[in-house]
Design a protein around this motif. Structure first.
Motif, PDB file in Angstrom:
ATOM      1  N   VAL A 107       0.684  -2.640   1.894  1.00  0.00           N
ATOM      2  CA  VAL A 107      -0.579  -3.167   1.370  1.00  0.00           C
ATOM      3  C   VAL A 107      -0.226  -3.925   0.096  1.00  0.00           C
ATOM      4  O   VAL A 107       0.402  -3.383  -0.806  1.00  0.00           O
ATOM      5  N   SER A 108      -0.624  -5.195   0.052  1.00  0.00           N
ATOM      6  CA  SER A 108      -0.324  -6.022  -1.114  1.00  0.00           C
ATOM      7  C   SER A 108      -1.609  -6.611  -1.673  1.00  0.00           C
ATOM      8  O   SER A 108      -2.620  -6.692  -0.983  1.00  0.00           O
ATOM      9  N   TRP A 109      -1.548  -7.031  -2.922  1.00  0.00           N
ATOM     10  CA  TRP A 109      -2.711  -7.610  -3.579  1.00  0.00           C
ATOM     11  C   TRP A 109      -2.238  -8.600  -4.629  1.00  0.00           C
ATOM     12  O   TRP A 109      -1.072  -8.646  -4.985  1.00  0.00           O
ATOM     13  N   GLY A 110      -3.168  -9.394  -5.112  1.00  0.00           N
ATOM     14  CA  GLY A 110      -2.849 -10.369  -6.156  1.00  0.00           C
ATOM     15  C   GLY A 110      -2.088 -11.551  -5.596  1.00  0.00           C
ATOM     16  O   GLY A 110      -2.027 -11.777  -4.387  1.00  0.00           O
ATOM     17  N   ARG A 111      -1.480 -12.300  -6.486  1.00  0.00           N
ATOM     18  CA  ARG A 111      -0.712 -13.480  -6.089  1.00  0.00           C
ATOM     19  C   ARG A 111       0.626 -13.058  -5.498  1.00  0.00           C
ATOM     20  O   ARG A 111       1.236 -12.087  -5.929  1.00  0.00           O
ATOM     21  N   ALA A 112       1.078 -13.841  -4.530  1.00  0.00           N
ATOM     22  CA  ALA A 112       2.337 -13.524  -3.844  1.00  0.00           C
ATOM     23  C   ALA A 112       3.531 -13.567  -4.796  1.00  0.00           C
ATOM     24  O   ALA A 112       4.524 -12.869  -4.588  1.00  0.00           O
ATOM     25  N   GLN A 113       3.451 -14.375  -5.857  1.00  0.00           N
ATOM     26  CA  GLN A 113       4.574 -14.483  -6.796  1.00  0.00           C
ATOM     27  C   GLN A 113       4.843 -13.171  -7.529  1.00  0.00           C
ATOM     28  O   GLN A 113       5.963 -12.887  -7.915  1.00  0.00           O
ATOM     29  N   HIS A 114       3.807 -12.363  -7.721  1.00  0.00           N
ATOM     30  CA  HIS A 114       3.980 -11.105  -8.432  1.00  0.00           C
ATOM     31  C   HIS A 114       4.481  -9.989  -7.523  1.00  0.00           C
ATOM     32  O   HIS A 114       4.927  -8.956  -7.999  1.00  0.00           O
ATOM     33  N   ASN A 115       4.337 -10.176  -6.208  1.00  0.00           N
ATOM     34  CA  ASN A 115       4.841  -9.215  -5.236  1.00  0.00           C
ATOM     35  C   ASN A 115       4.347  -7.797  -5.519  1.00  0.00           C
ATOM     36  O   ASN A 115       5.115  -6.840  -5.529  1.00  0.00           O
ATOM     37  N   GLU A 116       3.075  -7.663  -5.768  1.00  0.00           N
ATOM     38  CA  GLU A 116       2.509  -6.346  -6.006  1.00  0.00           C
ATOM     39  C   GLU A 116       2.138  -5.740  -4.663  1.00  0.00           C
ATOM     40  O   GLU A 116       1.300  -6.280  -3.928  1.00  0.00           O
ATOM     41  N   GLN A 117       2.784  -4.637  -4.323  1.00  0.00           N
ATOM     42  CA  GLN A 117       2.517  -4.015  -3.037  1.00  0.00           C
ATOM     43  C   GLN A 117       2.888  -2.543  -3.044  1.00  0.00           C
ATOM     44  O   GLN A 117       3.639  -2.085  -3.888  1.00  0.00           O
ATOM     45  N   VAL A 118       2.326  -1.856  -2.065  1.00  0.00           N
ATOM     46  CA  VAL A 118       2.634  -0.453  -1.808  1.00  0.00           C
ATOM     47  C   VAL A 118       3.131  -0.391  -0.380  1.00  0.00           C
ATOM     48  O   VAL A 118       2.581  -1.042   0.504  1.00  0.00           O
ATOM     49  N   GLU A 119       4.184   0.355  -0.152  1.00  0.00           N
ATOM     50  CA  GLU A 119       4.689   0.528   1.217  1.00  0.00           C
ATOM     51  C   GLU A 119       4.826   2.016   1.517  1.00  0.00           C
ATOM     52  O   GLU A 119       5.451   2.752   0.750  1.00  0.00           O
ATOM     53  N   LEU A 120       4.225   2.422   2.629  1.00  0.00           N
ATOM     54  CA  LEU A 120       4.359   3.792   3.105  1.00  0.00           C
ATOM     55  C   LEU A 120       5.154   3.761   4.399  1.00  0.00           C
ATOM     56  O   LEU A 120       4.975   2.870   5.229  1.00  0.00           O
ATOM     57  N   ILE A 121       6.021   4.740   4.574  1.00  0.00           N
ATOM     58  CA  ILE A 121       6.851   4.829   5.774  1.00  0.00           C
ATOM     59  C   ILE A 121       6.646   6.198   6.391  1.00  0.00           C
ATOM     60  O   ILE A 121       6.656   7.215   5.692  1.00  0.00           O
ATOM     61  N   SER A 122       6.458   6.204   7.710  1.00  0.00           N
ATOM     62  CA  SER A 122       6.261   7.457   8.414  1.00  0.00           C
ATOM     63  C   SER A 122       6.985   7.394   9.752  1.00  0.00           C
ATOM     64  O   SER A 122       7.299   6.324  10.251  1.00  0.00           O
ATOM     65  N   PHE A 123       7.242   8.540  10.314  1.00  0.00           N
ATOM     66  CA  PHE A 123       7.875   8.626  11.627  1.00  0.00           C
ATOM     67  C   PHE A 123       6.824   9.086  12.625  1.00  0.00           C
ATOM     68  O   PHE A 123       6.105  10.063  12.388  1.00  0.00           O
ATOM     69  N   VAL A 124       6.718   8.373  13.748  1.00  0.00           N
ATOM     70  CA  VAL A 124       5.738   8.711  14.770  1.00  0.00           C
ATOM     71  C   VAL A 124       6.419   8.712  16.122  1.00  0.00           C
ATOM     72  O   VAL A 124       7.436   8.052  16.337  1.00  0.00           O
TER      73      VAL A 124
END
Length: 129
Positions: A107-124
């Motif tokens: 999930v990202s927000w703001g301008r792409a240049q700032h690269n503000e994001q959260v990444e979650l990883i799960s096993f399914v």
């Protein structure tokens, strides 16, 4: 003989000017800190929202992944109002265990240049196995 001693009552102009300069410097510093605090609070609030949105999206995808996900498939989109400022991306990767996939939710927000994001990883577990 009488000696007159002069007692100065009050402050000289120089003392008042120095005191005002010190107060002015302190106020400017405090205003700068206050502005920085607002910016940090805004960033933390966006980070919290993005994390909660990613968790919600991951929970929805864990339920739907049983319907056979194509490897290499990437899904992207934008959240509905009031979170339209947040974008999401989901992709899956193989693991060493054939029945298990690694799911990435970004999930990202703001301008792409700032690269503000959260990444979650799960096993399914992969569908159909």
């Amino acid at each position: 003989m009488r000696f007159k001693t002069e007692c100065s009552k009050g402050f000289s102009l120089l003392e008042v000017m120095i005191a005002l300069a010190i107060v002015a410097i302190a106020l400017v510093t405090l205003l700068g800190l206050s502005n920085r605090t607002v910016l940090v609070h805004d960033r933390i609030q966006n980070l919290t929202r993005a994390t909660l949105l990613a968790q919600q999206l991951m929970s929805e995808q864990e339920v739907q992944v049983a319907n056979a996900v194509a490897m290499g498939e990437t899904r992207e989109g934008v959240f509905d109002e009031p979170f339209s400022g947040f974008r999401w991306r989901i992709y899956f990767e193989d693991t060493m265990i054939p029945q298990v996939l690694q799911m990435h939710v970004q999930v990202s927000w703001g301008r792409a240049q700032h690269n503000e994001q959260v990444e979650l990883i799960s096993f399914v577990t992969a569908g159909g196995h």
